[in-house]
Write an enzyme that holds these catalytic residues in place. Structure first.
Site, PDB file in Angstrom:
ATOM      1  CB  SER A  56      -0.900   0.047   1.237  1.00  0.00           C
ATOM      2  OG  SER A  56      -1.901  -0.926   1.162  1.00  0.00           O
ATOM      3  CB  SER A  64      -4.926  15.790  -5.173  1.00  0.00           C
ATOM      4  OG  SER A  64      -5.707  15.288  -4.099  1.00  0.00           O
ATOM      5  CG  HIS A  69      -4.863   0.072  -0.801  1.00  0.00           C
ATOM      6  ND1 HIS A  69      -4.159   0.318   0.359  1.00  0.00           N
ATOM      7  CD2 HIS A  69      -5.644   1.150  -1.000  1.00  0.00           C
ATOM      8  CE1 HIS A  69      -4.524   1.495   0.841  1.00  0.00           C
ATOM      9  NE2 HIS A  69      -5.429   2.019   0.035  1.00  0.00           N
ATOM     10  CB  CYS A  84      -6.660  20.117  -7.632  1.00  0.00           C
ATOM     11  SG  CYS A  84      -7.374  19.190  -6.264  1.00  0.00           S
TER      12      CYS A  84
END
Length: 125
Positions: A56, A64, A69, A84
């Site tokens: 992970s 951002s 995972h 963004c």
């Protein structure tokens, strides 16, 4: 001008190379390179290897984040890329990850985040 703050792609990546999905260094390298390929500016990188398997991690970008995972035993990775602004295309990062995981398939959906009219109205309440 867009009427939302960001684009969030949630990707289900299937039939991946098991050895890649279980190698923390390779997964981290692919995720970092995916961010760079998409034109993002990297701020922080954190990854964890689980025992007996799975990785992970998150790549924090100025725009951002990218998160992952992996389930090597299933040849599967759950990836999300949230960006963004107009500079970074989250799809570029998702396709890069899929290709480099040697995936057999990908299913992904994009969500618009932070609809500006809703955010402005909420701020004025």
């Amino acid at each position: 001008m867009t009427n939302f703050l960001g684009r969030h792609v949630l990707a289900e990546i299937y039939d991946c190379n098991v050895d890649i999905l279980n190698d923390i260094n390779t997964v981290e390298k692919i995720m970092v390179n995916a961010a760079l390929e998409a034109g993002a500016e990297i701020r922080e990188v954190v990854f964890h290897k689980f025992s007996p398997q799975g990785v992970s991690g998150v790549v924090v970008i100025s725009e951002s984040h990218l998160a992952i995972h992996t389930w090597p035993e299933l040849g599967y990775a759950a990836v999300d890329v949230f960006t963004c602004g107009d500079k970074v295309d989250p799809w570029d990062a998702c396709h890069y990850v899929s290709e480099n995981f040697e995936a057999g398939g990908i299913s992904a959906k994009e969500y618009k985040r932070g609809m500006t009219e809703v955010v402005k109205n909420a701020a004025n309440m």
